[in-house]
Design a protein around this motif. Structure first.
Motif, PDB file in Angstrom:
ATOM      1  N   GLY A  97       0.755  -1.243   0.000  1.00  0.00           N
ATOM      2  CA  GLY A  97       0.000   0.000   0.000  1.00  0.00           C
ATOM      3  C   GLY A  97       0.784   1.292   0.000  1.00  0.00           C
ATOM      4  O   GLY A  97       0.198   2.370  -0.124  1.00  0.00           O
ATOM      5  N   ASN A  99       2.964   2.473  -2.263  1.00  0.00           N
ATOM      6  CA  ASN A  99       2.864   3.096  -3.580  1.00  0.00           C
ATOM      7  C   ASN A  99       1.476   3.683  -3.820  1.00  0.00           C
ATOM      8  O   ASN A  99       1.327   4.736  -4.434  1.00  0.00           O
ATOM      9  CB  ASN A  99       3.181   2.069  -4.674  1.00  0.00           C
ATOM     10  N   SER A 100       0.445   2.979  -3.341  1.00  0.00           N
ATOM     11  CA  SER A 100      -0.926   3.471  -3.529  1.00  0.00           C
ATOM     12  C   SER A 100      -1.146   4.774  -2.773  1.00  0.00           C
ATOM     13  O   SER A 100      -1.811   5.698  -3.269  1.00  0.00           O
ATOM     14  CB  SER A 100      -1.928   2.420  -3.058  1.00  0.00           C
ATOM     15  N   SER A 163      -4.064  -0.963   0.281  1.00  0.00           N
ATOM     16  CA  SER A 163      -3.790  -0.820  -1.147  1.00  0.00           C
ATOM     17  C   SER A 163      -5.075  -0.898  -1.965  1.00  0.00           C
ATOM     18  O   SER A 163      -5.304  -0.087  -2.876  1.00  0.00           O
ATOM     19  CB  SER A 163      -2.807  -1.905  -1.594  1.00  0.00           C
ATOM     20  N   SER A 167      -6.898   2.192  -3.989  1.00  0.00           N
ATOM     21  CA  SER A 167      -7.208   2.049  -5.419  1.00  0.00           C
ATOM     22  C   SER A 167      -8.643   2.487  -5.688  1.00  0.00           C
ATOM     23  O   SER A 167      -8.935   3.124  -6.712  1.00  0.00           O
ATOM     24  CB  SER A 167      -7.012   0.596  -5.856  1.00  0.00           C
ATOM     25  N   LEU A 189      -0.934   5.051 -13.152  1.00  0.00           N
ATOM     26  CA  LEU A 189      -1.330   3.836 -12.449  1.00  0.00           C
ATOM     27  C   LEU A 189      -0.763   2.585 -13.115  1.00  0.00           C
ATOM     28  O   LEU A 189      -0.457   1.599 -12.448  1.00  0.00           O
ATOM     29  CB  LEU A 189      -2.860   3.734 -12.389  1.00  0.00           C
ATOM     30  N   GLY A 263       2.923   3.819 -10.760  1.00  0.00           N
ATOM     31  CA  GLY A 263       2.706   2.709  -9.828  1.00  0.00           C
ATOM     32  C   GLY A 263       3.363   1.417 -10.262  1.00  0.00           C
ATOM     33  O   GLY A 263       2.741   0.585 -10.910  1.00  0.00           O
TER      34      GLY A 263
END
Length: 335
Positions: A97, A99-100, A163, A167, A189, A263
């Protein structure tokens, strides 16, 4: 004390990876929508190329190559730190999570902040870091129990949940926005390397200059934290402080990379694991190998992705996912 044979083996592996990176850089500079003769690359690099050759190398390909290598290094080191802190080979900033969180912050910044070209490039890593750090704090908060030591599996599961939730927030953010902005976020993304100019290199480089040496300095602390908590306490390690500082380092590295590459997951998963299989689990040995491997893996993915389909290619994140997903399943089944 590290055995001299292991040190020699590490140096051999490092030399091999550096050679692979150099070969891949040369290949990447030569192929693309506008092909460039390989015997013209070195003269062009030293200022003896035509306008077309100079433009292709210095304005298009070389900045992208450098950005890709630096981002891959940052993601690999971030993953290595996370795996050491959680004592779990499945930890990765893209999977749990981080990166999210960075992505949601970048999306909000891009969609609602009046973009100014002079400051936008340099603010992006900071914005991504803020989003990733808040996400990490929330994951840590929900994983923490005063009565029990930190459970790595619980932390990873909660991270996966975050995560997925983030999203969903990203979809809500872009569902009612202008098409051009939505296209940018959609490419981001997918892991499309979009920061392909020299200012982006200047934006990400300070983060690596600060945090890579710091992580190498803390490598022995990571060795101790990989043991159980009672042993670490017995050795005089301030577990909470070290864990927070290293987690901060991991988040900063992942956020700086994600801010210019989009991402991208699995680099932080694969590179440390491959490095451990090559030189062993000691952090002093495998972290430098993982850093170089991360840069090379992302460079390979980007070179394949931008040349496999014309004219726009496939985002690097998708190419990495095609490799990383089976590897993740292999690790999951093996563990």
């Amino acid at each position: 004390m590290i055995h001299s044979n292991l040190i020699k083996r590490q140096r051999t592996v490092l030399c091999l990876i550096v050679s692979l990176i150099i070969v891949t850089i040369v290949i990447s500079m030569g192929i693309g929508a506008a092909a460039l003769s390989y015997d013209r690359i070195i003269p062009t690099l030293f200022g003896d190329g035509s306008f077309k050759e100079t433009f292709i190398i210095f304005s298009i390909r070389l900045p992208r190559i450098i950005i890709t290598i630096l981002a891959g290094m940052a993601l690999a080191l971030s993953g290595a730190i996370l795996q050491g802190l959680t004592r779990n080979d499945l930890a990765d900033p893209g999977i749990i999570g981080i990166n999210s969180g960075a992505g949601v912050a970048v999306a909000i910044f891009f969609l609602f902040y009046p973009v100014q070209s002079g400051t936008f490039v340099y603010l992006l890593p900071v914005v991504a870091f803020i989003g990733a750090f808040i996400t990490t704090l929330l994951i840590y908060f929900f994983s923490y129990d005063k009565k029990l030591p930190l459970d790595p599996n619980r932390m990873i599961i909660i991270g996966v949940g975050f995560s997925l939730a983030l999203s969903g927030i990203m979809i809500i953010l872009i569902s009612s926005q202008d098409r051009t902005k939505v296209d940018f976020i959609a490419k981001w993304l997918a892991g499309n390397i979009w920061g392909t100019d020299w200012p982006f290199i200047l934006a990400i480089l300070p983060w690596l200059i600060i945090f890579i040496p710091y992580a190498l300095y803390k490598a022995n602390r990571l060795n101790i934290l990989a043991l159980n908590e009672s042993v670490a306490i017995g050795l005089g390690v301030a577990i909470k402080r070290e864990r927070i500082l290293l987690l901060f380092t991991s988040v900063a590295l992942a956020a700086s990379a994600v801010s210019v590459t989009g991402g991208i997951s699995f680099i932080g998963l694969m590179a440390p694991h491959i490095a451990k299989s090559l030189v062993g689990p000691r952090n002093q040995l495998f972290i430098p190998v993982a850093i170089l491997l991360g840069g090379w893996l992302l460079l390979i993915a980007d070179t394949i992705g931008r040349n496999i389909v014309s004219p726009d290619g496939i985002p690097s994140g998708i190419v990495v996912a095609l490799i990383g997903t089976p590897y993740f399943m292999y690790l999951l089944l093996r563990k």
